[in-house]
Design a protein around this motif. Sequence first.
Motif: not given
Length: 94
Positions: A53-80
């Motif tokens: 899908g669209e990167r912006a939509a993916l980034e929004r989705c990742l921000r909603e992950d409980p791991f992100a909400v509670h600052n438990l994980a860092a995320y690296e996005i690689t497009e290919f």
Amino acid sequence: MYVVSLSYIVPLEEVEPHVPAHMAWLEQSYEAGIFLASGRKVPRTGGVILAQGERAALERCLREDPFAVHNLAAYEITEFVASKTVPGLDALKE
């Protein structure tokens, strides 16, 4: 297509209580058609998600992950762009 690498930034004991909410979030993301595959890293230092899908939509989705909400994980996005696959995964080619 995207490969998302999640890396825990806190001890696993702090992550564990949030796993059920994370699993529910994963299910919602599959139902929304964003995620194609996901799983734990070995050793268990985070996880990997294959997304579309669209990167912006993916980034929004990742921000909603409980791991992100509670600052438990860092995320690296690689497009290919998948140019070759095994039979059965042809739908992943762009």
